[in-house]
Design an enzyme around this catalytic site. Structure first.
Site: not given
Ligand code: CMC
Length: 430
Positions: A307, A365
């Site tokens: 991320h 996700d």
């Protein structure tokens, strides 16, 4: 509340300059560079905006090192556990938690907009049922701008509110229409007594009148929706803001957000994760795929990992992993092979030097598709589910931005590296 400005000195070859520092309520302060070019003749270079605050916002706070995510100051863990999606919608939009009565009014306003125009219904007839659902959603969202345009004054608070409720009401119908168009089935009914997320399940699966809503699925969907509702200035929200900064139609701005979300580096990762699990197949193949992810000559990445902001853990992934256990347990499917593979992959990656050194952890996700799949939602629809939830964040940011007197059209600069020529010869003389 914003605190008083401090300054910072910048030394360049042509002198020393004072730049204002704007203080954040919490988190990093920012250097105000608005006058940098006029003072120094220099621009900054930050191609992926990893060190650039593009706006002031009061909505969402993230501390990537500590794994903190807050909406209007409330920790995501508390909201996921104790709130509902509509309550979070109220909170994001109004900045405060609702009373029971104000939430009821809010719900009625959303509900009043849960119908799509005839033109939009017809639009689906022209879209191939096998086209990607995100292509359908981008088109359908943009099509709302052909209907809601002339009467909108984007600077008028009441018009902003109308847009907010309209898009919050219509997106579930658009998304359920896409799901049913793909399956060539009938969209289900809205039921007054159901929650927002229960109604989404009903719209998706209830067309034949036989679907019974599983409360475990409804709760899990509501939690997923809360976790995906906003994430400050990510790629899609920044797209909505940048597009909206020109004063364009708000539905067109949201369509830009949907388009940006589709990419596998962003919301498209949830679909890519489940495809990757399928490709890995079984636990024995994990080392091979870990090696591929580390190989710089191979374009393969561990999808659902890493991320831009979270460098310790993504708090949303922790909640979703827990929710996977609950959903699969309720289905008496605790040993779901995909979930087992995902957990094993996570464990192996987290012990690997490559992932440790780069602070790569599962993101939002990584596990979400396992829950969607358990509900009967196919992988091609996963990013659409993300968009359904994130529409709330996009619309809230759009409204915030339009209300800010400081709003100017977004217009980054560039570092020009091309030619500069003065030897043009007319085509017939070359
Ligand atoms: N697998 C393997 N290596 C990775 C991964 C990954 N998933 N993510 C980052 N790296 C490596 C990357 O190769 C680089 O290594 P090196 O320093 O040796 O060149 C280093 O880690 C830093 O990566 P980066 O690409 O510079 O980091 P970024 O902040 O630009 O990218 C990211 C963030 C999310 C795009 C990236 O981690 C990624 O592609 N992840 C997989 C896709 C994904 O799951 N996306 C969903 C993001 S969360 C939800 C959302 O935003 O919607």
């Amino acid at each position: 509340m914003q605190k008083k400005n401090k300054t910072i000195s910048l030394k360049t070859n042509s002198g020393s300059f004072e730049l204002d520092v704007k203080e954040a309520t919490v988190g990093p302060n920012v250097i105000d560079l608005k006058r940098l070019y006029s003072q120094t003749g220099l621009f900054t270079f930050d191609p992926s905006y990893s060190a650039t605050a593009s706006c002031e916002s009061y909505i969402t706070y993230i501390d990537g090192n500590e794994g903190i995510l807050e909406y209007r100051g409330y920790p995501i863990e508390q909201l996921a556990e104790l709130s509902t999606y509509l309550e979070v919608a109220y909170l994001l939009f109004n900045g405060e938690l609702p009373s029971e009565n104000s939430l009821e009014d809010f719900r009625a306003n959303v509900k009043a907009n849960m119908v799509i125009p005839q033109q939009t219904k017809k639009l689906f007839e022209g879209l191939d049922k096998d086209s990607h659902p995100m292509a359908m959603l981008t088109t359908a969202m943009a099509s709302l701008s052909s209907i809601y345009h002339d009467e909108i004054d984007i600077k008028n608070h009441e018009d902003q509110k109308k847009f907010f409720f309209n898009v919050l009401g219509k997106t579930p119908i658009l998304v359920a229409s896409i799901f049913n168009h793909r399956n060539q089935t009938n969209i289900g009914q809205y039921h007054e007594e159901l929650s927002y997320s229960e109604n989404i399940l009903s719209l998706f699966f209830g067309g034949n009148g036989e679907y019974k809503i599983d409360p475990v699925f409804a709760k899990a969907l509501d939690i997923l929706m809360i976790l995906h509702a906003d994430h400050e200035q990510n790629c899609s929200t920044s797209s909505v803001r940048l597009t909206g900064s020109s004063g364009t139609n708000p539905y067109a701005s949201i369509a830009a957000g949907v388009a940006a979300l589709w990419g596998p580096a962003h919301g498209g990762a949830n679909e890519a994760v489940v495809k990757m699990f399928g490709e890995i197949g079984n636990k024995d193949n994990i080392p091979k795929y870990i090696a591929k992810a580390k190989d710089k000559n191979d374009r393969f990445r561990l999808m659902g990992f890493g991320h831009r902001v979270y460098k310790n853990f993504d708090p949303r992934a922790t909640i979703i992993r827990e929710e996977c256990h609950k959903v699969l347990n309720a289905m008496e499917n605790d040993d779901d092979p995909m979930f087992e593979l995902a957990q094993e992959l996570e464990q192996i990656a987290l012990k690997d030097e490559y992932f440790i050194e780069r602070n790569l952890y599962p993101n939002v996700d990584f596990y979400s598709g396992i829950i969607y799949q358990a509900m009967g939602i196919p992988k091609e629809m996963f990013t659409v589910m993300f968009a359904l939830a994130r529409t709330l964040g996009w619309a809230t940011h759009w409204c915030e931005m339009q209300s800010q007197p400081s709003l100017k059209i977004g217009r980054p600069r560039q570092l020009y590296l091309g030619e500069q020529r003065r030897d043009y010869i007319a085509i017939d003389q070359r």
